[in-house]
Motif scaffolding. Structure first.
Motif, PDB file in Angstrom:
ATOM      1  N   LEU A   1      -6.830   7.269  56.215  1.00 36.21           N
ATOM      2  CA  LEU A   1      -7.854   6.100  55.997  1.00 36.21           C
ATOM      3  C   LEU A   1      -6.957   4.948  55.351  1.00 36.21           C
ATOM      4  O   LEU A   1      -6.956   3.840  55.566  1.00 36.21           O
ATOM      5  CB  LEU A   1      -9.014   6.407  55.225  1.00 36.21           C
ATOM      6  CG  LEU A   1     -10.048   7.177  56.109  1.00 36.21           C
ATOM      7  CD1 LEU A   1     -11.155   7.695  55.235  1.00 36.21           C
ATOM      8  CD2 LEU A   1     -10.602   6.433  57.311  1.00 36.21           C
ATOM      9  N   SER A   2      -6.314   5.364  54.218  1.00 37.74           N
ATOM     10  CA  SER A   2      -5.798   4.208  53.542  1.00 37.74           C
ATOM     11  C   SER A   2      -4.436   3.730  54.128  1.00 37.74           C
ATOM     12  O   SER A   2      -4.144   2.350  54.071  1.00 37.74           O
ATOM     13  CB  SER A   2      -4.871   5.159  52.182  1.00 37.74           C
ATOM     14  OG  SER A   2      -3.972   4.189  51.518  1.00 37.74           O
ATOM     15  N   LYS A   3      -3.651   4.517  54.980  1.00 36.14           N
ATOM     16  CA  LYS A   3      -2.744   3.902  56.006  1.00 36.14           C
ATOM     17  C   LYS A   3      -3.490   3.037  56.864  1.00 36.14           C
ATOM     18  O   LYS A   3      -2.743   1.873  57.182  1.00 36.14           O
ATOM     19  CB  LYS A   3      -1.862   5.129  56.685  1.00 36.14           C
ATOM     20  CG  LYS A   3      -1.019   5.874  55.702  1.00 36.14           C
ATOM     21  CD  LYS A   3      -0.364   7.060  56.441  1.00 36.14           C
ATOM     22  CE  LYS A   3       0.556   7.763  55.671  1.00 36.14           C
ATOM     23  NZ  LYS A   3       1.216   8.901  56.446  1.00 36.14           N
ATOM     24  N   ARG A   4      -4.588   3.510  57.435  1.00 36.16           N
ATOM     25  CA  ARG A   4      -5.180   2.728  58.358  1.00 36.16           C
ATOM     26  C   ARG A   4      -5.737   1.214  57.934  1.00 36.16           C
ATOM     27  O   ARG A   4      -5.486   0.252  58.327  1.00 36.16           O
ATOM     28  CB  ARG A   4      -6.179   3.257  58.960  1.00 36.16           C
ATOM     29  CG  ARG A   4      -6.085   4.300  59.979  1.00 36.16           C
ATOM     30  CD  ARG A   4      -7.092   4.958  60.686  1.00 36.16           C
ATOM     31  NE  ARG A   4      -6.948   6.169  61.464  1.00 36.16           N
ATOM     32  CZ  ARG A   4      -7.890   6.963  62.115  1.00 36.16           C
ATOM     33  NH1 ARG A   4      -9.132   6.599  61.857  1.00 36.16           N
ATOM     34  NH2 ARG A   4      -7.486   7.866  62.894  1.00 36.16           N
ATOM     35  N   GLU A   5      -5.969   1.499  56.653  1.00 37.39           N
ATOM     36  CA  GLU A   5      -6.446   0.175  55.951  1.00 37.39           C
ATOM     37  C   GLU A   5      -5.150  -0.985  55.685  1.00 37.39           C
ATOM     38  O   GLU A   5      -5.298  -2.000  55.685  1.00 37.39           O
ATOM     39  CB  GLU A   5      -7.052   0.363  54.578  1.00 37.39           C
ATOM     40  CG  GLU A   5      -8.601   1.010  54.539  1.00 37.39           C
ATOM     41  CD  GLU A   5      -9.565   0.252  55.373  1.00 37.39           C
ATOM     42  OE1 GLU A   5      -9.415  -1.055  55.089  1.00 37.39           O
ATOM     43  OE2 GLU A   5     -10.009   0.339  56.041  1.00 37.39           O
ATOM     44  N   LYS A   6      -4.059  -0.171  55.190  1.00 30.60           N
ATOM     45  CA  LYS A   6      -2.917  -0.961  55.042  1.00 30.60           C
ATOM     46  C   LYS A   6      -2.322  -1.616  56.304  1.00 30.60           C
ATOM     47  O   LYS A   6      -1.994  -2.758  56.281  1.00 30.60           O
ATOM     48  CB  LYS A   6      -1.805  -0.309  54.618  1.00 30.60           C
ATOM     49  CG  LYS A   6      -1.844   0.209  53.010  1.00 30.60           C
ATOM     50  CD  LYS A   6      -0.789   1.106  52.728  1.00 30.60           C
ATOM     51  CE  LYS A   6      -0.905   1.631  51.140  1.00 30.60           C
ATOM     52  NZ  LYS A   6       0.012   2.538  50.710  1.00 30.60           N
ATOM     53  N   GLN A   7      -2.232  -0.897  57.586  1.00 29.57           N
ATOM     54  CA  GLN A   7      -2.153  -1.357  58.936  1.00 29.57           C
ATOM     55  C   GLN A   7      -3.127  -2.538  59.254  1.00 29.57           C
ATOM     56  O   GLN A   7      -2.542  -3.548  59.691  1.00 29.57           O
ATOM     57  CB  GLN A   7      -2.237  -0.469  59.789  1.00 29.57           C
ATOM     58  CG  GLN A   7      -0.952   0.754  59.907  1.00 29.57           C
ATOM     59  CD  GLN A   7      -1.428   1.747  60.843  1.00 29.57           C
ATOM     60  OE1 GLN A   7      -2.090   1.937  61.422  1.00 29.57           O
ATOM     61  NE2 GLN A   7      -0.307   2.605  60.761  1.00 29.57           N
ATOM     62  N   LYS A   8      -4.524  -2.315  58.935  1.00 27.75           N
ATOM     63  CA  LYS A   8      -5.364  -3.361  59.143  1.00 27.75           C
ATOM     64  C   LYS A   8      -5.193  -4.568  58.352  1.00 27.75           C
ATOM     65  O   LYS A   8      -5.096  -5.797  58.799  1.00 27.75           O
ATOM     66  CB  LYS A   8      -6.838  -2.716  58.980  1.00 27.75           C
ATOM     67  CG  LYS A   8      -8.002  -3.829  59.226  1.00 27.75           C
ATOM     68  CD  LYS A   8      -9.187  -3.085  59.130  1.00 27.75           C
ATOM     69  CE  LYS A   8     -10.484  -4.109  59.215  1.00 27.75           C
ATOM     70  NZ  LYS A   8     -11.671  -3.472  59.190  1.00 27.75           N
ATOM     71  N   ALA A   9      -4.733  -4.528  57.017  1.00 29.67           N
ATOM     72  CA  ALA A   9      -4.311  -5.653  55.966  1.00 29.67           C
ATOM     73  C   ALA A   9      -3.265  -6.485  56.731  1.00 29.67           C
ATOM     74  O   ALA A   9      -2.947  -7.296  56.522  1.00 29.67           O
ATOM     75  CB  ALA A   9      -3.947  -5.060  54.836  1.00 29.67           C
ATOM     76  N   LYS A  10      -2.121  -5.609  57.080  1.00 28.63           N
ATOM     77  CA  LYS A  10      -0.943  -6.144  57.728  1.00 28.63           C
ATOM     78  C   LYS A  10      -1.259  -7.072  59.285  1.00 28.63           C
ATOM     79  O   LYS A  10      -0.844  -7.748  59.105  1.00 28.63           O
ATOM     80  CB  LYS A  10       0.175  -4.815  58.186  1.00 28.63           C
ATOM     81  CG  LYS A  10       0.762  -4.332  57.008  1.00 28.63           C
ATOM     82  CD  LYS A  10       1.708  -3.549  57.207  1.00 28.63           C
ATOM     83  CE  LYS A  10       2.417  -2.871  55.943  1.00 28.63           C
ATOM     84  NZ  LYS A  10       3.436  -1.786  56.546  1.00 28.63           N
ATOM     85  N   GLN A  11      -2.170  -6.226  59.743  1.00 28.27           N
ATOM     86  CA  GLN A  11      -2.670  -6.908  61.135  1.00 28.27           C
ATOM     87  C   GLN A  11      -3.334  -8.189  60.769  1.00 28.27           C
ATOM     88  O   GLN A  11      -2.979  -9.401  61.460  1.00 28.27           O
ATOM     89  CB  GLN A  11      -3.292  -6.093  62.316  1.00 28.27           C
ATOM     90  CG  GLN A  11      -2.559  -4.934  62.613  1.00 28.27           C
ATOM     91  CD  GLN A  11      -3.553  -3.865  63.344  1.00 28.27           C
ATOM     92  OE1 GLN A  11      -4.745  -3.935  63.147  1.00 28.27           O
ATOM     93  NE2 GLN A  11      -2.633  -2.995  64.001  1.00 28.27           N
ATOM     94  N   THR A  12      -4.223  -8.140  59.669  1.00 23.27           N
ATOM     95  CA  THR A  12      -4.809  -9.411  59.266  1.00 23.27           C
ATOM     96  C   THR A  12      -3.748 -10.316  59.060  1.00 23.27           C
ATOM     97  O   THR A  12      -4.391 -11.819  59.178  1.00 23.27           O
ATOM     98  CB  THR A  12      -5.978  -8.835  58.373  1.00 23.27           C
ATOM     99  OG1 THR A  12      -6.878  -7.844  58.663  1.00 23.27           O
ATOM    100  CG2 THR A  12      -6.927 -10.034  57.918  1.00 23.27           C
ATOM    101  N   ALA A  13      -3.051  -9.959  57.958  1.00 20.71           N
ATOM    102  CA  ALA A  13      -2.053 -10.888  57.321  1.00 20.71           C
ATOM    103  C   ALA A  13      -1.038 -11.624  58.698  1.00 20.71           C
ATOM    104  O   ALA A  13      -0.836 -12.740  58.706  1.00 20.71           O
ATOM    105  CB  ALA A  13      -1.037 -10.222  56.454  1.00 20.71           C
TER     106      ALA A  13
END
Length: 458
Positions: free
Chosen positions: A229-241
């Motif tokens: 979940l943490s990795k997905r959140e980081k990926q999501k944050a990167k995608q958002t960025a």
């Protein structure tokens, strides 16, 4: 709804109560059976001992009283017809005929008989054992009896001991169970708290349990899930960025395109309005205004063509048609056109002519773009150097920062520091894409305030 440790305690309490009941009933019948077997064995041995002392009936009452005092057993002597001749516990005159007694009947035919029966004479339950003997050629029956109330007394004492033992055991087990239930409660609370943290997407740290294998597996799985979940959140944050950057770039692109179109449109509109409103405008001035309108229209068309070419190059839809071409010839045409635009600038070509296999139209765009950039961002002369394996465009302009060099080939990337502004940010992207189609390489060397060198290796 009960909690896990409460359910655990209630279940074990019910199990132990049921065990206590089952054990009590089992021990009662088991001890009764053993005790009756022991009484029967003792009575049989006593009968055998007593039968040896029966040589005549003269002293029968003395024998009965003496044996009763020694053994504590009730003794009854019965003749062949069932008449009671002597009894240690009751007056024989008050006793009825015993020929129909179960133990006497069995002794009559088998020599030995036994029976547990309630005695109305003594108002107690007794175990009777009878044996047939022969004295002076006459048949007699010796019957011994013992009270079964001793079984109840022994059982009561045993039950008290059993209850005391099981109570101690249950209390000890209760504390052990209670301790285990508290540990289970702590483990489950820890897991629930971790799940709450996961639901809030903020687990503070990894969870671990060494209480038992099951809890250990659960915590390890939870840690894996939390990590994913943490990795997905980081990926999501990167995608958002990335989306934010893309949106910002889009705004910049729209702004740049608007800026590029604004001036030509303003010029075209202004000159066209002047021609329409001023009917007495001199012919020469009118022609001049129309030329301005025409050149700015071409400028807008050139911008649109550049955007279309960028899309084709990006999507891989641009094809090349190569042929062997003279670099010197292409450069002469480009320099001639640019010197008409930059009349005060000097462009020098050094080196011998080289013929290479290229798409002449596209490669001309590459050279035009690089040479014009050199003219835009420098004030001194521009040098074009031709060798057998490369062509270089060298200026002594403002230069490019080292951190920006790897980025300027990107589409819509514009360098504004130190005055560098790559227009729409398409020029060098187009250059890089066209060279890639030719399998050529662009090498950029630059120093701030000293100048730049754009070298094409073919």
């Amino acid at each position: 709804m009960l909690k896990l440790h409460q359910l655990f305690l209630r279940t074990f309490s019910l199990i132990f109560l049921l065990m206590l009941l089952v054990l009590s009933v089992t021990i009662y019948f088991w001890s009764k059976h053993i005790y009756l077997d022991q009484i029967e064995k003792n009575l049989s041995q006593n009968i055998d001992s007593l039968s040896f002392s029966f040589t005549n009936l003269d002293n029968i009452k003395y024998i009965v009283k003496t044996f009763k005092a020694k053994t504590g057993n009730r003794i009854t002597i019965i003749d062949e017809k069932g008449n009671v001749l002597a009894d240690s516990d009751k007056n024989i005159k008050q006793m009825e005929n015993h020929s129909n007694r179960y133990e006497i009947i069995h002794a009559k035919y088998n020599g030995y008989g036994k029976k547990i029966r309630f005695s109305h004479t003594l108002n107690e339950e007794l175990l009777y054992v009878a044996k047939k003997i022969v004295v002076d050629d006459k048949i007699y029956y010796i019957r011994l009896a013992d009270y079964t109330y001793k079984i109840q007394d022994n059982f009561t004492e045993l039950v008290y001991q059993l209850i005391a033992f099981l109570t101690l055991f249950l209390v000890g087990f209760f504390f052990v169970t209670y301790y285990l239930s508290l540990k289970i409660k702590d483990e489950t609370n820890s897991i629930l708290e971790y799940l709450v943290q996961m639901s809030n997407k903020k687990p503070k740290q990894e969870i671990y349990s060494d209480f038992c294998e099951e809890f250990n597996k659960i915590t390890r799985l939870l840690n894996k899930v939390a990590s994913r979940l943490s990795k997905r959140e980081k990926q999501k944050a990167k995608q958002t960025a990335k989306l934010k950057i893309a949106n910002r770039q889009k705004d910049e692109i729209i702004s740049a395109i608007s800026h590029e179109f604004k001036n030509p449109i303003a010029i075209i509109t202004g000159y066209a309005e002047t021609i329409l409103n001023d009917k007495e405008l001199p012919s020469k001035m009118q022609t001049n205004f129309l030329n301005k309108i025409y050149s700015n229209g071409n400028k807008m068309s050139h911008i649109i063509d550049k955007l279309r070419l960028t899309l084709k190059l990006e999507e891989g839809k641009q094809n090349i048609m190569t042929s062997e071409c003279s670099l010197r010839k292409i450069l002469d045409e480009i320099v001639s056109d640019l010197q008409d635009k930059y009349t005060q600038r000097e462009i020098n070509i050094i080196g011998d002519d080289v013929k290479i296999k290229i798409d002449e139209t596209l490669f001309s765009m590459v050279l035009t773009n690089l040479i014009e950039n050199a003219l835009k961002y420098s004030e001194d002369e521009v040098t074009i150097k031709i060798t057998q394996d490369s062509i270089s465009i060298i200026d002594k302009g403002i230069g490019i920062d080292e951190n920006e060099i790897n980025k300027i080939n990107q589409k819509f990337y514009r360098v504004s520091q130190n005055g560098w502004n790559n227009s729409l940010g398409l020029g060098l992207f187009i250059v890089h894409s066209i060279l890639k189609l030719h399998n050529f390489e662009l090498v950029i060397k630059s120093k701030i305030h000293e100048g730049s060198e754009f070298q094409i290796k073919y």
